[in-house]
Design a protein around this motif. Structure first.
Motif, PDB file in Angstrom:
ATOM      1  N   THR A 101       0.753  -0.966   0.067  1.00 21.56           N
ATOM      2  CA  THR A 101       0.106   0.064   0.664  1.00 21.56           C
ATOM      3  C   THR A 101       1.013   1.261  -0.167  1.00 21.56           C
ATOM      4  O   THR A 101       0.614   1.997  -0.998  1.00 21.56           O
ATOM      5  CB  THR A 101      -1.012   0.103   1.184  1.00 21.56           C
ATOM      6  N   VAL A 102       1.546   1.720   0.567  1.00 20.96           N
ATOM      7  CA  VAL A 102       2.689   1.921   1.123  1.00 20.96           C
ATOM      8  C   VAL A 102       3.476   2.351  -0.411  1.00 20.96           C
ATOM      9  O   VAL A 102       3.689   3.806  -0.918  1.00 20.96           O
ATOM     10  CB  VAL A 102       3.897   2.187   2.313  1.00 20.96           C
ATOM     11  N   TRP A 103       3.968   1.757  -0.901  1.00 25.54           N
ATOM     12  CA  TRP A 103       5.001   1.408  -2.370  1.00 25.54           C
ATOM     13  C   TRP A 103       3.713   1.703  -3.366  1.00 25.54           C
ATOM     14  O   TRP A 103       3.843   3.169  -4.213  1.00 25.54           O
ATOM     15  CB  TRP A 103       4.995  -0.044  -2.758  1.00 25.54           C
ATOM     16  N   SER A 104       2.590   1.183  -3.253  1.00 26.06           N
ATOM     17  CA  SER A 104       1.451   2.162  -5.130  1.00 26.06           C
ATOM     18  C   SER A 104       1.654   3.701  -4.089  1.00 26.06           C
ATOM     19  O   SER A 104       1.210   3.690  -5.304  1.00 26.06           O
ATOM     20  CB  SER A 104       0.002   1.700  -4.687  1.00 26.06           C
ATOM     21  N   THR A 105       1.119   3.877  -3.365  1.00 23.68           N
ATOM     22  CA  THR A 105       0.887   5.209  -3.541  1.00 23.68           C
ATOM     23  C   THR A 105       2.187   6.268  -3.775  1.00 23.68           C
ATOM     24  O   THR A 105       1.796   7.440  -3.783  1.00 23.68           O
ATOM     25  CB  THR A 105      -0.281   5.715  -1.793  1.00 23.68           C
ATOM     26  N   LEU A 106       3.351   5.781  -2.659  1.00 27.75           N
ATOM     27  CA  LEU A 106       4.823   6.538  -3.438  1.00 27.75           C
ATOM     28  C   LEU A 106       4.748   6.250  -4.441  1.00 27.75           C
ATOM     29  O   LEU A 106       5.443   7.317  -5.568  1.00 27.75           O
ATOM     30  CB  LEU A 106       5.733   5.463  -2.875  1.00 27.75           C
ATOM     31  N   ARG A 107       4.058   5.078  -5.663  1.00 23.83           N
ATOM     32  CA  ARG A 107       4.599   5.291  -6.671  1.00 23.83           C
ATOM     33  C   ARG A 107       3.445   6.154  -7.566  1.00 23.83           C
ATOM     34  O   ARG A 107       3.148   7.211  -8.334  1.00 23.83           O
ATOM     35  CB  ARG A 107       4.048   3.865  -7.233  1.00 23.83           C
ATOM     36  N   ARG A 108       2.212   5.855  -6.919  1.00 20.05           N
ATOM     37  CA  ARG A 108       0.821   6.957  -7.531  1.00 20.05           C
ATOM     38  C   ARG A 108       1.520   8.583  -7.770  1.00 20.05           C
ATOM     39  O   ARG A 108       1.336   9.515  -8.524  1.00 20.05           O
ATOM     40  CB  ARG A 108      -0.294   6.783  -7.013  1.00 20.05           C
ATOM     41  N   LEU A 109       2.575   8.979  -6.516  1.00 24.46           N
ATOM     42  CA  LEU A 109       2.904  10.159  -6.237  1.00 24.46           C
ATOM     43  C   LEU A 109       4.723  10.731  -7.234  1.00 24.46           C
ATOM     44  O   LEU A 109       4.650  11.608  -7.220  1.00 24.46           O
ATOM     45  CB  LEU A 109       3.335  10.738  -5.194  1.00 24.46           C
ATOM     46  N   GLY A 110       4.479   9.692  -8.001  1.00 32.41           N
ATOM     47  CA  GLY A 110       6.183   9.611  -9.087  1.00 32.41           C
ATOM     48  C   GLY A 110       7.126  10.030  -7.768  1.00 32.41           C
ATOM     49  O   GLY A 110       8.179  10.619  -7.911  1.00 32.41           O
ATOM     50  N   LEU A 111       6.934   9.730  -6.334  1.00 31.47           N
ATOM     51  CA  LEU A 111       8.529   9.134  -5.489  1.00 31.47           C
ATOM     52  C   LEU A 111       9.079   8.417  -5.235  1.00 31.47           C
ATOM     53  O   LEU A 111       8.472   7.473  -5.113  1.00 31.47           O
ATOM     54  CB  LEU A 111       7.409   9.525  -4.185  1.00 31.47           C
ATOM     55  N   ARG A 112      10.936   8.427  -5.011  1.00 31.66           N
ATOM     56  CA  ARG A 112      11.394   6.803  -5.015  1.00 31.66           C
ATOM     57  C   ARG A 112      11.619   6.965  -4.131  1.00 31.66           C
ATOM     58  O   ARG A 112      11.213   8.015  -2.615  1.00 31.66           O
ATOM     59  CB  ARG A 112      12.606   7.761  -6.175  1.00 31.66           C
ATOM     60  N   HIS A 113      11.413   5.784  -3.471  1.00 29.53           N
ATOM     61  CA  HIS A 113      12.079   5.115  -1.944  1.00 29.53           C
ATOM     62  C   HIS A 113      13.066   4.864  -2.045  1.00 29.53           C
ATOM     63  O   HIS A 113      13.184   3.643  -1.028  1.00 29.53           O
ATOM     64  CB  HIS A 113      10.645   4.731  -1.136  1.00 29.53           C
TER      65      HIS A 113
END
Length: 117
Positions: A101-113
């Motif tokens: 869930t965290v990963w998909s949200t970061l991806r939706r926002l275009g953020l790298r982690h």
């Protein structure tokens, strides 16, 4: 999940039942389950339409509305892991869900982690 009965089959079932056939007899005649015919008639009485109900729908992302916080967390610590983000969100009283869930949200926002080595 199965597909709803076709509009044509629904109309034929309704016509047969309104012509005097029982729901079970009409179901046997049109080779559908008795419960399908009974539920179709219940739907017709309740809504006035034999059309199927909408299947599926939109589900708002679990972390929607926390975009600014996620941007802040990833900017403050470039090598932050998904588990650390999840822990930080949980510590702030936000239900973070799973790591995906965290990963998909970061991806939706275009953020790298990505972790830095």
């Amino acid at each position: 999940m199965t597909a709803p009965l076709s509009a044509d089959l629904r109309r034929r079932l309704v016509r047969a039942i309104e012509a005097g056939s029982s729901a079970r007899e009409a179901a046997r005649r049109f080779e559908v389950s008795p419960s399908a015919a009974i539920k179709l008639m219940q739907r017709l009485r309740e809504t006035g339409s034999a059309a199927p109900a909408r299947i599926g729908g939109y589900r708002r992302p679990l972390l929607a509305g926390h975009d600014a916080l996620l941007r802040e967390l990833t900017a403050a610590k470039p090598g932050i892991t998904l588990a650390e983000i999840q822990t930080e969100l949980t510590g702030r009283g936000i239900q973070a869900g799973s790591l995906s869930t965290v990963w998909s949200t970061l991806r939706r926002l275009g953020l790298r982690h990505k972790k830095s080595r």
